[in-house]
Design a protein around this motif. Structure first.
Motif, PDB file in Angstrom:
ATOM      1  N   LEU A  76      27.450-106.498  33.032  1.00 49.30           N
ATOM      2  CA  LEU A  76      28.806-106.421  32.462  1.00 49.30           C
ATOM      3  C   LEU A  76      29.839-106.876  33.490  1.00 49.30           C
ATOM      4  CD1 LEU A  76      29.921-105.488  29.714  1.00 49.30           C
ATOM      5  CD2 LEU A  76      30.420-103.291  30.764  1.00 49.30           C
ATOM      6  N   ARG A  77      29.531-106.615  34.762  1.00 50.15           N
ATOM      7  CA  ARG A  77      30.499-106.970  35.813  1.00 50.15           C
ATOM      8  C   ARG A  77      30.290-108.394  36.322  1.00 50.15           C
ATOM      9  NH1 ARG A  77      30.216-100.879  37.831  1.00 50.15           N
ATOM     10  NH2 ARG A  77      31.741-100.170  36.322  1.00 50.15           N
ATOM     11  N   ARG A 135      30.986-111.650  35.759  1.00 52.82           N
ATOM     12  CA  ARG A 135      31.873-112.442  34.891  1.00 52.82           C
ATOM     13  C   ARG A 135      31.278-113.815  34.566  1.00 52.82           C
ATOM     14  NH1 ARG A 135      36.804-109.574  36.322  1.00 52.82           N
ATOM     15  NH2 ARG A 135      36.084-107.519  35.708  1.00 52.82           N
ATOM     16  N   LEU A 150      28.946-113.576  31.723  1.00 51.04           N
ATOM     17  CA  LEU A 150      29.673-113.324  30.476  1.00 51.04           C
ATOM     18  C   LEU A 150      30.363-114.591  29.966  1.00 51.04           C
ATOM     19  CD1 LEU A 150      31.207-109.797  31.055  1.00 51.04           C
ATOM     20  CD2 LEU A 150      29.559-110.442  29.318  1.00 51.04           C
ATOM     21  N   VAL A 203      29.715-116.611  26.354  1.00 53.05           N
ATOM     22  CA  VAL A 203      30.731-116.939  25.346  1.00 53.05           C
ATOM     23  C   VAL A 203      30.861-118.452  25.184  1.00 53.05           C
ATOM     24  CG1 VAL A 203      33.175-116.712  24.741  1.00 53.05           C
ATOM     25  CG2 VAL A 203      32.003-114.827  25.826  1.00 53.05           C
ATOM     26  N   LEU A 261      27.148-111.964  20.324  1.00 50.24           N
ATOM     27  CA  LEU A 261      28.383-112.732  20.512  1.00 50.24           C
ATOM     28  C   LEU A 261      28.387-113.952  19.586  1.00 50.24           C
ATOM     29  CD1 LEU A 261      28.886-112.743  24.398  1.00 50.24           C
ATOM     30  CD2 LEU A 261      30.107-111.384  22.710  1.00 50.24           C
TER      31      LEU A 261
END
Lengths: 266, 287
Positions: A19-20, A22, A25, A29, A127
């Motif tokens: 989650l941390r 970036r 992540l 996306v 997502l």
């Protein structure tokens, strides 16, 4: 701390770390956005089968609908395999040694790690599902639940496969290059971006595509994962609909057993 | 120095604030794309103010040549256009009612935005077109002045109509049942034959059968045969998602305000509740 507590602690650590991260992540996306918006919209007009004129894609779906389940698979593939890079981190910084000497059985430590990677991979798959309305892919809650089970099995199997790779490749750079070299060929030969038309017999398919490509598609296990998700989300199967879920289950069990064998030796 | 002063003066931000912030950015971005119009079909329609629809020349009761009763689909599309606030332009196409294969219709996106007038949602049709939810169904049906259990031993009139339904399968079924139907040239001839007692039953395409049944208040049932049943909807070009959603919501509004039910009544489209020989109507299936 009991067995479940130990598994939970390792799972939570993996989830928090992902989650941390970036970068991971942003990748999670940008991949679906790029594929849905650029590839999907860009190629959609060429595959919509005009009535009068050259027919290019005579199946009852648009191109975005067709590739949508494959984009879910792509996002899961990247995240699952990449999440195994934490094994290299842990080995590098000594955390793995601490885990291995703890009272927690090795299979439980491995399970916690793989479940953590699986959770993040399923999240990254979800997502893509957020864009379902944009791609005109409609599914019921039952289909969503079944889809999540299939995504979980795929993510679990691939995370375990990533651990197997991480046990053999000891550097971050090597892992990155190797995982890309594995993921992209597997993805592109999984009938993800073009169909082997189910209306054609195998002999007819061989007229359309070269033999080696048809063989690669048919032997690629990801083909059946994509097919299972397509069957679930857009009700289109190119192969026996029972094969996909069974193969995903076999992959999950088989790769976990392989990863465990390697982990026991570590 | 400045950083050190800030660190002294402020409490460090909890890490979960950053995590939540990241998730908000991610879902905000995906949400923005989710709401983005995926094509320009609807905005193009609004810009031109004209809804063009390809329809067969004649396909009663969906399309007729009577200006007072222009047909179920023509009136339905006129109501849809009104809902959309645009004018309706009908583009006649004589090939559409003759064949279920859309390739032989020779229709292009340049000619029309929608296709209506008996678009049976078969696999071949859906390979080329997208479609709205069905509002009628077709197939082979039997109409008779009195309820029938079977066609065996009956004098049967047959009118093929304009559809591309499988006539070979039907004739095989009728032959197997020992029936030699008399072929008639029009729906009116079939209706007259039934009224005069020349025929005990008439077999024809379901929409024609439903209209005769509605006009005369007779029973109508699906002919079991090969179980050929097709839902009928409005065809759209694949990928015209924004237009499809708008048409679907217009149809829902017309269903809710009773327009579709009124049109069914006006065109005497009777409900088919059973299969010849008994049994409930099965849901339309795609073959």
């Amino acid at each position: 701390m009991g067995l479940l507590g130990g598994i939970y602690a390792i799972w939570l650590r993996e989830v928090k770390r992902a989650l941390r991260d970036r970068g991971q992540l942003i990748g999670g996306v940008s991949r679906p956005l790029m594929w849905v918006l650029i590839m999907g919209i860009g190629l959609n007009p060429y595959f919509r089968g005009e009535v009068f004129g050259e027919v290019r894609f005579a199946i009852p779906y648009t191109y975005i609908q067709f590739i949508f389940p494959a984009i879910v698979v792509l996002n899961i593939m990247y995240t699952s395999v990449q999440s195994a890079v934490s094994v290299i981190w842990d080995r590098e910084f000594g955390f793995l040694r601490e885990v291995l000497v703890s009272p927690l059985p090795r299979w439980a430590a491995l399970l916690g790690k793989i479940l953590g990677g699986t959770t993040i991979a399923v999240f990254h798959g979800c997502l893509v599902l957020v864009l379902a309305r944009f791609a005109d892919v409609n599914f019921t809650f039952e289909q969503l639940a079944r889809g999540l089970v299939l995504m979980f099995l795929l993510a679990f199997g691939l995370t375990a496969f990533g651990v197997v790779i991480a046990n053999r490749i000891r550097s971050f750079e090597g892992f990155g290059v190797f995982s890309n070299a594995v993921i992209l060929p597997l993805y592109f030969t999984s009938s993800s971006v073009f169909p082997l038309d189910p209306a054609l017999t195998r002999a007819q398919t061989l007229v359309v595509y070269p033999q080696w490509l048809v063989t690669l598609v048919e032997w690629n296990p990801i083909t059946y994962a994509v097919d299972a998700l397509r069957g679930n989300f857009i009700r289109f199967n190119q192969f026996d609909p029972n094969v996909g879920p069974l193969l995903l289950l076999a992959m999950a069990i088989g790769f976990f057993a392989w990863a465990l064998y390697d982990f026991q030796k570590a | 120095m400045t950083g050190a002063r800030e660190q002294k003066g402020k409490k460090p931000r909890p890490r979960w604030v950053g995590d939540i912030g990241t998730l908000i950015v991610i879902f905000g971005l995906l949400g923005a794309v989710y709401l983005l119009p995926s094509d320009s079909a609807l905005s193009e329609l609004e810009r031109s103010g004209r809804l063009s629809v390809c329809m067969p020349d004649l396909y009663p009761p969906l399309v007729t040549k009577d200006p007072e009763r222009p047909g179920f689909d023509r009136e339905l599309l006129a109501a849809v256009a009104q809902q959309l606030g645009v004018t309706l332009a009908v583009v006649p196409n004589s090939s559409m009612a003759n064949d279920f294969n859309p390739r032989s219709w020779r229709v292009t996106r340049a000619q029309c935005q929608l296709l209506a007038g008996g678009i049976a949602l078969t696999r071949p049709v859906l390979s080329y077109l997208d479609a709205t939810e069905p509002y009628l169904s077709t197939g082979w049906a039997a109409v008779s002045p009195t309820p029938l259990d079977s066609l065996e031993g009956k004098k049967v009139g047959f009118y093929a109509g304009l559809t591309g339904l499988d006539r070979v399968a039907l004739s095989r079924y009728l032959r197997a049942a020992g029936i030699r139907p008399r072929i008639v040239a029009s729906a009116a001839d079939l209706s007259a034959g039934l009224l005069s007692g020349e025929f005990d039953a008439g077999v024809t395409e379901a929409l024609t059968a439903r209209q005769i049944a509605g006009e005369q208040d007779w029973p109508v049932a699906w002919v079991d045969g090969n179980g050929e049943r097709y839902p009928i909807g409005i065809g759209l070009w694949k990928g015209d998602l924004t237009l499809k959603r708008r048409i679907a919501s217009a149809l829902q509004a017309l269903e809710a305000d009773g327009t579709i039910a009124r049109l069914k009544e006006k065109y005497d489209i009777a409900d088919i509740k059973g299969v010849l020989g008994g049994g409930p109507e099965s849901a339309p299936v795609l073959n």
